[in-house]
Motif scaffolding. Structure first.
Motif, PDB file in Angstrom:
ATOM      1  N   THR A  28       0.889  -1.169   0.000  1.00  0.00           N
ATOM      2  CA  THR A  28       0.000   0.000   0.000  1.00  0.00           C
ATOM      3  C   THR A  28       0.918   1.208   0.000  1.00  0.00           C
ATOM      4  OG1 THR A  28       0.019  -0.011   2.404  1.00  0.00           O
ATOM      5  CG2 THR A  28      -1.914  -0.997   1.338  1.00  0.00           C
ATOM      6  N   ARG A  29       0.391   2.359  -0.421  1.00  0.00           N
ATOM      7  CA  ARG A  29       1.234   3.550  -0.438  1.00  0.00           C
ATOM      8  C   ARG A  29       0.710   4.574   0.558  1.00  0.00           C
ATOM      9  NH1 ARG A  29       3.170   6.339  -6.095  1.00  0.00           N
ATOM     10  NH2 ARG A  29       4.528   7.947  -5.245  1.00  0.00           N
ATOM     11  N   THR A  30       1.288   4.553   1.748  1.00  0.00           N
ATOM     12  CA  THR A  30       0.918   5.550   2.751  1.00  0.00           C
ATOM     13  C   THR A  30       2.213   6.117   3.314  1.00  0.00           C
ATOM     14  OG1 THR A  30       0.761   3.712   4.298  1.00  0.00           O
ATOM     15  CG2 THR A  30      -1.316   4.625   3.517  1.00  0.00           C
ATOM     16  N   GLY A  31       2.393   7.397   3.195  1.00  0.00           N
ATOM     17  CA  GLY A  31       3.645   8.007   3.644  1.00  0.00           C
ATOM     18  C   GLY A  31       4.791   7.648   2.715  1.00  0.00           C
ATOM     19  N   ARG A  32       6.029   7.858   3.193  1.00  0.00           N
ATOM     20  CA  ARG A  32       7.198   7.693   2.320  1.00  0.00           C
ATOM     21  C   ARG A  32       7.847   6.317   2.406  1.00  0.00           C
ATOM     22  NH1 ARG A  32       9.444  11.902  -0.170  1.00  0.00           N
ATOM     23  NH2 ARG A  32       8.448  13.915   0.109  1.00  0.00           N
ATOM     24  N   LEU A  33       7.557   5.556   3.479  1.00  0.00           N
ATOM     25  CA  LEU A  33       8.201   4.257   3.667  1.00  0.00           C
ATOM     26  C   LEU A  33       7.146   3.163   3.578  1.00  0.00           C
ATOM     27  CD1 LEU A  33      10.921   2.874   4.381  1.00  0.00           C
ATOM     28  CD2 LEU A  33      10.318   3.143   6.798  1.00  0.00           C
ATOM     29  N   ASN A  34       7.232   2.349   2.523  1.00  0.00           N
ATOM     30  CA  ASN A  34       6.189   1.346   2.289  1.00  0.00           C
ATOM     31  C   ASN A  34       6.787  -0.021   1.988  1.00  0.00           C
ATOM     32  OD1 ASN A  34       3.577   2.954   2.191  1.00  0.00           O
ATOM     33  ND2 ASN A  34       4.882   4.132   0.800  1.00  0.00           N
ATOM     34  N   ARG A  35       6.080  -1.047   2.452  1.00  0.00           N
ATOM     35  CA  ARG A  35       6.554  -2.407   2.179  1.00  0.00           C
ATOM     36  C   ARG A  35       6.402  -2.728   0.695  1.00  0.00           C
ATOM     37  NH1 ARG A  35       5.234  -7.542   2.236  1.00  0.00           N
ATOM     38  NH2 ARG A  35       3.007  -7.165   2.514  1.00  0.00           N
ATOM     39  N   MET A  36       7.424  -3.369   0.146  1.00  0.00           N
ATOM     40  CA  MET A  36       7.397  -3.695  -1.280  1.00  0.00           C
ATOM     41  C   MET A  36       6.851  -5.105  -1.485  1.00  0.00           C
ATOM     42  SD  MET A  36      11.129  -2.233  -2.328  1.00  0.00           S
ATOM     43  CE  MET A  36      11.237  -3.145  -3.851  1.00  0.00           C
ATOM     44  N   THR A  37       6.202  -5.305  -2.629  1.00  0.00           N
ATOM     45  CA  THR A  37       5.741  -6.656  -2.977  1.00  0.00           C
ATOM     46  C   THR A  37       6.463  -7.165  -4.224  1.00  0.00           C
ATOM     47  OG1 THR A  37       3.930  -5.649  -4.203  1.00  0.00           O
ATOM     48  CG2 THR A  37       3.445  -6.378  -1.961  1.00  0.00           C
ATOM     49  N   GLY A  38       7.192  -6.301  -4.890  1.00  0.00           N
ATOM     50  CA  GLY A  38       7.903  -6.750  -6.089  1.00  0.00           C
ATOM     51  C   GLY A  38       8.685  -5.619  -6.716  1.00  0.00           C
TER      52      GLY A  38
ATOM     53  N   ASP B 185      12.017  -9.083   4.224  1.00  0.00           N
ATOM     54  CA  ASP B 185      11.258  -7.848   4.011  1.00  0.00           C
ATOM     55  C   ASP B 185      12.054  -6.822   3.220  1.00  0.00           C
ATOM     56  OD1 ASP B 185       8.893  -8.386   5.138  1.00  0.00           O
ATOM     57  OD2 ASP B 185       9.209  -7.242   6.991  1.00  0.00           O
ATOM     58  N   PHE B 186      11.380  -6.175   2.287  1.00  0.00           N
ATOM     59  CA  PHE B 186      11.947  -5.044   1.554  1.00  0.00           C
ATOM     60  C   PHE B 186      11.001  -3.855   1.720  1.00  0.00           C
ATOM     61  CE2 PHE B 186      15.507  -6.135  -1.366  1.00  0.00           C
ATOM     62  CZ  PHE B 186      15.656  -7.478  -1.026  1.00  0.00           C
ATOM     63  N   HIS B 187      11.566  -2.699   2.025  1.00  0.00           N
ATOM     64  CA  HIS B 187      10.775  -1.465   2.048  1.00  0.00           C
ATOM     65  C   HIS B 187      11.326  -0.478   1.022  1.00  0.00           C
ATOM     66  CE1 HIS B 187       9.220  -2.942   5.900  1.00  0.00           C
ATOM     67  NE2 HIS B 187       8.246  -2.042   5.758  1.00  0.00           N
ATOM     68  N   ALA B 188      10.417   0.238   0.373  1.00  0.00           N
ATOM     69  CA  ALA B 188      10.824   1.311  -0.531  1.00  0.00           C
ATOM     70  C   ALA B 188      10.735   2.618   0.234  1.00  0.00           C
ATOM     71  CB  ALA B 188       9.906   1.345  -1.751  1.00  0.00           C
ATOM     72  N   LEU B 189      11.804   3.398   0.183  1.00  0.00           N
ATOM     73  CA  LEU B 189      11.803   4.716   0.831  1.00  0.00           C
ATOM     74  C   LEU B 189      11.771   5.790  -0.250  1.00  0.00           C
ATOM     75  CD1 LEU B 189      12.219   6.684   3.249  1.00  0.00           C
ATOM     76  CD2 LEU B 189      14.672   6.518   2.768  1.00  0.00           C
ATOM     77  N   GLU B 190      10.647   6.526  -0.295  1.00  0.00           N
ATOM     78  CA  GLU B 190      10.552   7.642  -1.236  1.00  0.00           C
ATOM     79  C   GLU B 190      11.317   8.794  -0.591  1.00  0.00           C
ATOM     80  OE1 GLU B 190       7.022  10.007  -3.523  1.00  0.00           O
ATOM     81  OE2 GLU B 190       6.528   8.114  -2.546  1.00  0.00           O
ATOM     82  N   TYR B 191      12.546   8.989  -0.997  1.00  0.00           N
ATOM     83  CA  TYR B 191      13.391   9.943  -0.282  1.00  0.00           C
ATOM     84  C   TYR B 191      13.018  11.376  -0.661  1.00  0.00           C
ATOM     85  CZ  TYR B 191      16.850  11.858  -3.610  1.00  0.00           C
ATOM     86  OH  TYR B 191      17.474  12.581  -4.588  1.00  0.00           O
ATOM     87  N   ASP B 192      13.390  12.288   0.225  1.00  0.00           N
ATOM     88  CA  ASP B 192      13.029  13.680   0.055  1.00  0.00           C
ATOM     89  C   ASP B 192      14.280  14.411  -0.454  1.00  0.00           C
ATOM     90  OD1 ASP B 192      11.759  16.054   0.262  1.00  0.00           O
ATOM     91  OD2 ASP B 192      11.843  16.190   2.452  1.00  0.00           O
ATOM     92  N   GLY B 193      14.341  14.717  -1.750  1.00  0.00           N
ATOM     93  CA  GLY B 193      15.523  15.376  -2.302  1.00  0.00           C
ATOM     94  C   GLY B 193      15.491  15.377  -3.827  1.00  0.00           C
ATOM     95  N   THR B 194      16.628  15.720  -4.433  1.00  0.00           N
ATOM     96  CA  THR B 194      16.711  15.806  -5.900  1.00  0.00           C
ATOM     97  C   THR B 194      17.869  14.946  -6.394  1.00  0.00           C
ATOM     98  OG1 THR B 194      16.002  18.089  -5.689  1.00  0.00           O
ATOM     99  CG2 THR B 194      16.863  17.443  -7.842  1.00  0.00           C
ATOM    100  N   THR B 195      17.618  14.199  -7.488  1.00  0.00           N
ATOM    101  CA  THR B 195      18.645  13.311  -8.042  1.00  0.00           C
ATOM    102  C   THR B 195      19.154  13.848  -9.381  1.00  0.00           C
ATOM    103  OG1 THR B 195      17.550  11.428  -7.026  1.00  0.00           O
ATOM    104  CG2 THR B 195      19.094  10.930  -8.788  1.00  0.00           C
ATOM    105  N   TYR B 196      20.462  13.728  -9.590  1.00  0.00           N
ATOM    106  CA  TYR B 196      21.082  14.084 -10.870  1.00  0.00           C
ATOM    107  C   TYR B 196      21.801  12.846 -11.382  1.00  0.00           C
ATOM    108  CZ  TYR B 196      20.272  18.703  -8.950  1.00  0.00           C
ATOM    109  OH  TYR B 196      19.673  19.810  -8.391  1.00  0.00           O
ATOM    110  N   ASP B 197      21.407  12.351 -12.543  1.00  0.00           N
ATOM    111  CA  ASP B 197      22.055  11.172 -13.122  1.00  0.00           C
ATOM    112  C   ASP B 197      23.295  11.622 -13.897  1.00  0.00           C
ATOM    113  OD1 ASP B 197      22.894   8.918 -14.377  1.00  0.00           O
ATOM    114  OD2 ASP B 197      21.004   8.485 -15.400  1.00  0.00           O
ATOM    115  N   CYS B 198      24.437  11.539 -13.233  1.00  0.00           N
ATOM    116  CA  CYS B 198      25.679  12.029 -13.847  1.00  0.00           C
ATOM    117  C   CYS B 198      26.279  11.023 -14.829  1.00  0.00           C
ATOM    118  CB  CYS B 198      26.701  12.363 -12.766  1.00  0.00           C
ATOM    119  SG  CYS B 198      26.162  13.712 -11.720  1.00  0.00           S
ATOM    120  N   GLY B 199      25.611   9.895 -15.018  1.00  0.00           N
ATOM    121  CA  GLY B 199      26.067   8.928 -16.017  1.00  0.00           C
ATOM    122  C   GLY B 199      25.525   9.274 -17.389  1.00  0.00           C
ATOM    123  N   ASP B 200      24.833  10.409 -17.457  1.00  0.00           N
ATOM    124  CA  ASP B 200      24.168  10.837 -18.687  1.00  0.00           C
ATOM    125  C   ASP B 200      24.604  12.276 -18.978  1.00  0.00           C
ATOM    126  OD1 ASP B 200      21.536  10.776 -20.439  1.00  0.00           O
ATOM    127  OD2 ASP B 200      21.464  12.618 -19.259  1.00  0.00           O
TER     128      ASP B 200
END
Ligand code: UTP
Length: 289
Positions: A179-189, A244-259
């Motif tokens: 389920t998606r509630t808040g930033r830290l959620n259990r993953m199913t796949g 158990d795996f959890h996905a953390l929707e982090y609070d910030g900005t990403t720059y893909d420097c491989g591109d």
């Protein structure tokens, strides 16, 4: 109580195809963002998260990474003699205590999963971080510290994610959530590059992980997947059956420097964050438009 995360694996042995020929003789992760190599920011982020040991997985011709994090008596001596204290401090800033870093050869770029597996003997039997060091992240607290805090809260494995740009989720490794509630959620796949329209969410795996050591056993027998490479995503999917795996929707900005564009964006954004440079950068960009 969860075990503390002390070690980070930094796989840097990829070919850097998207930033060639720049990455031909200089490792991709040593390309500059403003006036420091990408790895300088990455190591700073990891130290802020409490990392005490760095395990670099390198390829041939990447000895410059070791040199960058080593003392350089010739350069330092010359700066000292000339009284250039500020530059000297800057040159020494990234150098940690002796023994803080290990370097392992991957021997052939067989994939991210294979690169992580190469670190098994140095990591041993404890949870560890994996950092994709071409993904620069600006966040407060820093991205890896957010992941470590999530691990302390829920344990198990943590995968840092963020929303993919509209219509582009099929280009990434995407997670499925209970389920998606808040930033830290259990993953199913999770799925690497899902078919357009079949994405289980819009959240992509963006380059910071906390993994349990059992991933090494899974990787040991992991077959080649997408692109003929041994994929970390495939091994994590397998491990998810028993951990158990959890996905953390982090609070910030990403720059893909491989591109190319990502690296340019990072250069502009990081320069604009520097008070002594911001105004001249703005003027220089305006003059070009
Ligand atoms: P990427 O696919 O983003 O990097 O892998 P790459 O292979 O260097 O780049 P392109 O696609 O050719 O432009 C993610 C991270 O995993 C490392 C890379 O160095 C990068 O930091 N990696 C990838 C390895 O260390 N070994 C591999 O076999 C593959």
């Amino acid at each position: 109580m969860t075990q503390r995360v002390r070690k980070a694996v930094l796989p840097v042995a990829g070919l850097g195809t998207r930033v060639l020929p720049g990455a031909k003789a200089t490792p991709k992760n040593l390309l500059n963002v403003v006036d420091r190599p990408i790895l300088s920011y990455i190591v700073e982020e990891a130290r802020a998260a409490g990392i005490e040991h760095f395990v670099f997985v390198v390829g041939r011709g990447q000895g410059a990474i070791e040199d960058y994090f080593d003392a350089n008596p010739e350069v330092e001596g010359a700066l000292e003699a000339k009284g250039k204290a500020e530059i000297l401090a800057d040159v020494r800033r990234d150098i940690g205590p002796p023994g803080e870093m290990s370097f392992i050869r991957q021997m052939a770029p067989l994939g991210l999963g294979h690169a992580v597996w190469c670190a098994r003997h140095v990591v041993g039997d404890e949870p560890f971080a994996v950092i994709l060091s071409d993904m620069l992240m600006t966040a407060d607290p820093p991205a890896l510290a957010q992941a470590v805090a999530a691990h302390e809260e829920v344990g198990g494995n943590i995968v840092v994610v963020e929303p993919a740009p509209e219509g582009e989720a099929h280009k990434y490794g995407i997670v499925a959530l209970a389920t998606r509630t808040g930033r830290l959620n259990r993953m199913t796949g999770m799925v690497e590059k899902p078919a357009p329209g079949a994405e289980p969410s819009n959240l992509f795996i963006s380059g910071r992980y906390i993994l349990q050591p059992e991933i090494f056993e899974t990787l040991q027998t992991q077959e080649r997947g997408a692109g003929g490479e041994i994929q970390l995503t495939d091994a994590m999917s397998k491990l998810m059956k028993s951990q158990d795996f959890h996905a953390l929707e982090y609070d910030g900005t990403t720059y893909d420097c491989g591109d190319k564009i990502g690296l340019l964006r990072a250069n502009v954004a990081f320069a604009l964050r520097r008070p002594e440079l911001a105004e001249s950068v703005r003027k220089a960009i305006q003059a070009l438009l």
